[in-house]
Scaffold this active site. Structure first.
Site, PDB file in Angstrom:
ATOM      1  N   GLU A   1       0.841  -1.190   0.000  1.00 25.10           N
ATOM      2  CA  GLU A   1       0.000   0.000   0.000  1.00 25.10           C
ATOM      3  C   GLU A   1       0.873   1.235   0.000  1.00 25.10           C
ATOM      4  O   GLU A   1       2.024   1.193   0.413  1.00 25.10           O
ATOM      5  CB  GLU A   1      -0.820   0.081   1.304  1.00 25.10           C
ATOM      6  CG  GLU A   1      -2.068  -0.738   1.332  1.00 25.10           C
ATOM      7  CD  GLU A   1      -2.933  -0.379   2.552  1.00 25.10           C
ATOM      8  OE1 GLU A   1      -2.971   0.800   2.952  1.00 25.10           O
ATOM      9  OE2 GLU A   1      -3.556  -1.291   3.092  1.00 25.10           O
TER      10      GLU A   1
ATOM     11  N   HIS B   1      -4.935   6.604  -0.564  1.00 23.61           N
ATOM     12  CA  HIS B   1      -4.122   5.408  -0.360  1.00 23.61           C
ATOM     13  C   HIS B   1      -4.622   4.286  -1.250  1.00 23.61           C
ATOM     14  O   HIS B   1      -5.695   4.384  -1.841  1.00 23.61           O
ATOM     15  CB  HIS B   1      -4.059   5.023   1.121  1.00 23.61           C
ATOM     16  CG  HIS B   1      -5.295   4.371   1.663  1.00 23.61           C
ATOM     17  ND1 HIS B   1      -6.434   5.071   1.987  1.00 23.61           N
ATOM     18  CD2 HIS B   1      -5.563   3.069   1.941  1.00 23.61           C
ATOM     19  CE1 HIS B   1      -7.339   4.219   2.458  1.00 23.61           C
ATOM     20  NE2 HIS B   1      -6.851   2.997   2.434  1.00 23.61           N
TER      21      HIS B   1
ATOM     22  N   HIS C   1      -5.374   0.150  -2.210  1.00 21.83           N
ATOM     23  CA  HIS C   1      -5.775  -1.178  -1.769  1.00 21.83           C
ATOM     24  C   HIS C   1      -5.333  -2.173  -2.838  1.00 21.83           C
ATOM     25  O   HIS C   1      -6.024  -2.345  -3.847  1.00 21.83           O
ATOM     26  CB  HIS C   1      -7.298  -1.264  -1.595  1.00 21.83           C
ATOM     27  CG  HIS C   1      -7.801  -0.686  -0.321  1.00 21.83           C
ATOM     28  ND1 HIS C   1      -9.136  -0.639   0.000  1.00 21.83           N
ATOM     29  CD2 HIS C   1      -7.139  -0.163   0.735  1.00 21.83           C
ATOM     30  CE1 HIS C   1      -9.275  -0.083   1.203  1.00 21.83           C
ATOM     31  NE2 HIS C   1      -8.080   0.219   1.657  1.00 21.83           N
TER      32      HIS C   1
ATOM     33  N   ASP D   1      -9.525   2.579   8.037  1.00 21.78           N
ATOM     34  CA  ASP D   1      -9.642   3.710   7.115  1.00 21.78           C
ATOM     35  C   ASP D   1     -10.681   4.705   7.612  1.00 21.78           C
ATOM     36  O   ASP D   1     -10.454   5.916   7.626  1.00 21.78           O
ATOM     37  CB  ASP D   1     -10.080   3.240   5.718  1.00 21.78           C
ATOM     38  CG  ASP D   1      -8.979   2.467   5.005  1.00 21.78           C
ATOM     39  OD1 ASP D   1      -7.811   2.597   5.387  1.00 21.78           O
ATOM     40  OD2 ASP D   1      -9.326   1.744   4.065  1.00 21.78           O
TER      41      ASP D   1
HETATM   42 ZN   LIG Z   1      -7.522   1.243   3.265  1.00 29.29          ZN
END
Ligand SMILES: [Zn+2]
Length: 123
Positions: free
Chosen positions: A25, A71, A73, A84
């Site tokens: 990530e 961000h 995934h 999150d």
């Molecule tokens: Zn996430």
């Protein structure tokens, strides 16, 4: 200032970072001008691993006009995790998740409340 749009180049960059970080990530802050997300900021001290990316909000410089975060995934799921949602509620009004395969439809924007938010793409 309300976030209403994202610059196409920034969106492309977010998707590209998802590809280049894969299978890990990544997470960045999003900066804005006049309601348009136009810059990304790396977050100093961010720890990145396969299943977590943590922000240290204390390290964000004062005076930055922050729209929110983005961000990735790597598993392709575009829904926010419980972690999150906790991060989203801390700061910012616009939080983008990009997911594999990182094409033009592989992203979604969420508000602070965790609900999907519409964001115009400006090129
Ligand atoms: Zn996430």
């Amino acid at each position: 200032m309300l976030v209403r749009a994202i610059d196409q180049e920034v969106l492309d960059l977010l998707l590209e970072m998802g590809r280049s970080s894969f299978p890990d990530e990544y997470i960045v802050m999003l900066g804005m001008e006049k309601g348009v997300i136009n810059v990304t900021y790396p977050i100093p001290g961010t720890t990145v691993s396969q299943d977590s990316a943590n922000i240290f909000m204390d390290m964000i410089p004062l005076g930055m006009q922050i729209a929110g975060t983005a961000h990735s995934h790597p598993n392709g799921c575009l829904s926010p995790s419980d972690a999150d949602l906790a991060t989203f509620s801390q700061s910012g009004q616009c939080h983008i998740i990009v997911g594999a395969p990182f094409d033009e439809n592989s992203w979604r924007c969420y508000g602070r409340d965790g609900k999907v938010k519409t964001l115009e793409v400006i090129s």
